[in-house]
Structure formats: C-alpha cells, structure tokens
Design an enzyme around this catalytic site. Sequence first.
Site, PDB file in Angstrom:
ATOM      1  CG  ASN A 206     -22.231   5.400 -12.118  1.00 30.38           C
ATOM      2  OD1 ASN A 206     -21.662   5.803 -13.309  1.00 30.38           O
ATOM      3  ND2 ASN A 206     -21.544   5.676 -11.063  1.00 30.38           N
ATOM      4  CE  LYS A 285     -33.775  11.346 -30.485  1.00 27.76           C
ATOM      5  NZ  LYS A 285     -34.795  10.496 -31.248  1.00 27.76           N
ATOM      6  CG  ASP A 302     -16.191  12.411  -3.640  1.00 29.02           C
ATOM      7  OD1 ASP A 302     -17.481  12.013  -2.804  1.00 29.02           O
ATOM      8  OD2 ASP A 302     -15.611  11.703  -4.184  1.00 29.02           O
ATOM      9  CB  ILE A 303     -22.290  13.614  -2.431  1.00 33.28           C
ATOM     10  CG1 ILE A 303     -22.930  14.012  -3.660  1.00 33.28           C
ATOM     11  CG2 ILE A 303     -23.426  14.169  -1.294  1.00 33.28           C
ATOM     12  CD1 ILE A 303     -24.120  13.461  -4.144  1.00 33.28           C
ATOM     13  CE  LYS A 334     -12.795   4.571  -4.444  1.00 31.92           C
ATOM     14  NZ  LYS A 334     -13.603   3.777  -5.337  1.00 31.92           N
TER      15      LYS A 334
HETATM   16  N1  CTP Z   1     -19.880   9.104  -4.058  1.00 38.94           N
HETATM   17  C1  CTP Z   1     -20.357  10.435  -4.047  1.00 38.94           C
HETATM   18  N2  CTP Z   1     -20.318  11.347  -4.962  1.00 38.94           N
HETATM   19  C2  CTP Z   1     -19.488  10.944  -6.031  1.00 38.94           C
HETATM   20  C3  CTP Z   1     -19.023   9.774  -6.081  1.00 38.94           C
HETATM   21  C4  CTP Z   1     -18.907   8.968  -5.235  1.00 38.94           C
HETATM   22  O1  CTP Z   1     -20.958  10.521  -2.757  1.00 38.94           O
HETATM   23  N3  CTP Z   1     -19.611  11.968  -6.898  1.00 38.94           N
HETATM   24  C5  CTP Z   1     -19.776   7.985  -3.003  1.00 38.94           C
HETATM   25  C6  CTP Z   1     -20.504   6.973  -3.224  1.00 38.94           C
HETATM   26  O2  CTP Z   1     -21.675   6.921  -2.923  1.00 38.94           O
HETATM   27  C7  CTP Z   1     -19.519   5.733  -2.463  1.00 38.94           C
HETATM   28  C8  CTP Z   1     -18.198   6.366  -2.501  1.00 38.94           C
HETATM   29  O3  CTP Z   1     -18.218   7.611  -2.642  1.00 38.94           O
HETATM   30  O4  CTP Z   1     -20.051   5.655  -1.236  1.00 38.94           O
HETATM   31  C9  CTP Z   1     -17.289   5.783  -3.346  1.00 38.94           C
HETATM   32  O5  CTP Z   1     -17.919   5.705  -4.583  1.00 38.94           O
HETATM   33  P1  CTP Z   1     -17.022   5.009  -5.819  1.00 38.94           P
HETATM   34  O6  CTP Z   1     -17.928   5.214  -7.199  1.00 38.94           O
HETATM   35  O7  CTP Z   1     -16.376   3.743  -5.617  1.00 38.94           O
HETATM   36  O8  CTP Z   1     -15.739   5.798  -6.032  1.00 38.94           O
HETATM   37  P2  CTP Z   1     -15.034   7.363  -6.623  1.00 38.94           P
HETATM   38  O9  CTP Z   1     -15.064   8.148  -5.495  1.00 38.94           O
HETATM   39  O10 CTP Z   1     -16.258   7.871  -7.439  1.00 38.94           O
HETATM   40  O11 CTP Z   1     -13.935   7.164  -7.074  1.00 38.94           O
HETATM   41  P3  CTP Z   1     -13.663   6.121  -8.543  1.00 38.94           P
HETATM   42  O12 CTP Z   1     -14.780   6.266  -9.249  1.00 38.94           O
HETATM   43  O13 CTP Z   1     -12.225   6.747  -8.944  1.00 38.94           O
HETATM   44  O14 CTP Z   1     -13.337   4.907  -7.918  1.00 38.94           O
END
Ligand code: CTP
Length: 405
Positions: A206, A285, A302-303, A334
Amino acid sequence: MSPSVLIGISGGIAAYKTPLLVRLLVQSGIQTHVVMTDAAMNFVTPLTLATLTGNPVCHDMWGERDRPSVEHISLADNADFAVIAPATANIIGKIACGIADDMLTTVFMALRCPVLVCPSMNVNMFRNPIVQENLKKLEGLGYHLMEPESGYLACGWNAEGRMPEPEKIAQKIHSLMGPKDLAGEHILVTAGPTEEPLDPVRFITNRSSGKMGVAISDRAIARGAKVTLVAGPIRVQPACGVRHISVRTALEMRDRVMDVFRDATVVIKAAAVSDFRPTVTETEKVKKEEMTPTIVLTKNPDILAELGRIKREDQIIVGFAAETQDVLQNGRTKLRKKNLDMLVLNDVSKPGAGFDCDTNIVRFLHRSGDEEQMEIMSKDKVADLILDRVRTMRTAAQYQRNTSA
Ligand code: CTP
C-alpha cells in the site's frame, strides 16, 4: 520565569544558520545564552549572537578571572535545556570521551539538563565508525540526537550530513521541553505499509511513508508516554526512546500488535495494512514465462477490527481511514463497525493530505458522534491534536472507573 536554553556552537559551516535558531527561540519567549568554540568564531561572530540573545557570548576560558561568579558553572546551572548546533565530529568526540579543554566542552561537562546534539559534517566523516560509535555512546547516556539531513553539503557532496533547518531544531527543542502530560500511558502505534510477498523479489503493498505514525510516536515519547511502534518498511527514523518493532507483512504486524496490546493503554493504528496477501508465496523467484497473469489472493485479518472486539473498557483505540470517495460516510461506518473511540479521517485525494507529504488535512470522528474538521497542518501538529484527544478520553475513562468503583 521564562525557560533558559544554552546554545553551543562548534566550528562547522552550518554555524551560519545558528543565529536563525537563536532568533526563533528568542521570539518564542525563551532566554538564550550562547557558548561557542574558537573555531565557530570563524563562521559566525560573537557580536551577532550577543545582539540576538541580549546576553554576552561565552567563549574565553580565561577571560573571567576578575568576575565574581564562575561563568561556565553558572551558565550550566541556569540552563533548562541545551543544544549543540552544529555539532562537529570533533566536539562529539570530545564530549563522548569526557574531554573539557575549552569553554564549550567545560560548560557542557557541568550540565544537568537535557542536551540535544545536531551533528553536521561531511558525509564520510559522519559515516566514520568512530563518529557513529561516539554518537551511540552519547545516545546511550541519554543525549538526544537529531539525524542530519541529506542534501547539498558545503564540501560538494550531495548526501547526509546537513544540519536540519533552524525551524526543525527549534520545534524539536520545544517538543523536548514540553509538558509530560502522557506520563504513565503506554501507547502502541502502528505505521507504514505492509508488504505481502509473491516471491523473493515481488510483493503487493500500500502507499504509505510512515511519517504520520512516526510523528505520533515521536510526539507521544516527547510528552512522556512509553511508546511501542510496530511498523512496516519505513524510511523515517523514530525518535530515541521509542521501542521500534519492524515487521513486513500484515500477519507479522497482527502478531506483534497482539503481543503488546494487553499492556497498552492506547492504540493508534496509522498503518496502511494490505487487505490481501498472495495465497501462495513462492520460495524461488518465478520466471515470467512460468507466471500466470492472475494472482490469487487471501484476505488478511483486519487488525483494528480485532482490537475493537477484544478491547478493555479503559483502553482507547484510534483508527485511521484513507478515503477518496464518500469520505464521511465511509469514515462513520468504519468508526462504528470497528468499535473505535476515534477515527482520523483522511481524504487522500486532497492536495496536502495523505501520502509522503509533511502535512495532512484530517477530520476527527468521535464515538459520541461529535466531529471536528481540521485545517491543513503539519503531521506533528496533527499528532499532538490526536494525543490531546486521547488524553481527554483517558482522563474521562479513568474518572468513570473511579466513580463507579
Ligand atoms: N486496518 C487494519 N487491518 C487491516 C486493514 C486496515 O488494522 N487489514 C486498519 C488501518 O490501520 C486503519 C483502519 O483499519 O487504522 C482503516 O484502514 P483503511 O485501509 O482505510 O480501511 P479498510 O478497513 O482496510 O477498508 P477499505 O480498504 O475497504 O476502505
């Protein structure tokens, strides 16, 4: 009485920038005194510094013979904070070895206040293992160090070794001298991207520089918190005192976060975690002839949502959201879905917000439904505002616990 900062100047070309640092500190109401080496006087004059500080400049060990107080000791006794900018390899070496053979080193030997050292020199001098060892020794002894910046050096090299700009040094001094209002908190911060390997040379990631998360951990440590930073691959160096745990993948980040979570009072999740990982990671590779044009992905945990499910009453959880469309609606969803106390919402399509820059434009969404739109501001300032809100929430949570006990 206004605080007093002692500024040490040693003989490097960056000394020409130190008068500006002095002026910034004076403008912010700080009393300043300067002590300089003979070599520094080749680059900047005592008259300039005496005019800016309004105080005599100290450089001559033997000029104080007929004065009543022992000048170097009273300078050291009266300082609330001290900085050496620029700090040459020579002055770093002398201080690290306990040598006091001129006014600057003698005064600094007698200091009891915190000291910030701003190394500035040619890149090869800076990389010299002796200099690095001396810096490590100073850091181990509790000195604060400011990393030199990369850029054009007076010696013609374009590399690290430049003294940071006076504004940055002044900001650092203010933050190190500021109130310790987060003492007793253990703040767990996540930062940077994660990398999800396809094979030893390819990965999915990302966009994230890690600057926002590092700004939060740096400000939290400056405000007296214990800080653990779990970060993916980042190029920014966290401040001295931050416990930095490096990870690569989302799964590693999850495990490290869970290790620390129980002990943390606050979690701030600024990391840009990759939502998916390749289902299969090859150990060798993959040659492009053998590669299929489709990558099969598995969803990462999703942590933040997991933390929201297991959090204790007294723990505060702050999430981030980077959005480009339906920004507010997505943010509100969220906040609720992940059971957060606060969400820092970021419209990354706006100039001056989000990736790789030093500024951000954010909106705070609170669990209570309150929302606050912030102006464009530095990531350090955003970090301080987040920490101010965290402190308020922690105080309220503690008050509630005490009254219901
Ligand atoms: N986050 C997390 N673990 C993941 C994805 C996201 O802990 N696998 C946390 C990020 O650190 C951030 C928050 O969730 O604090 C939102 O991240 P974001 O990328 O904006 O959203 P997502 O929940 O991943 O949803 P989307 O990508 O569909 O917008």
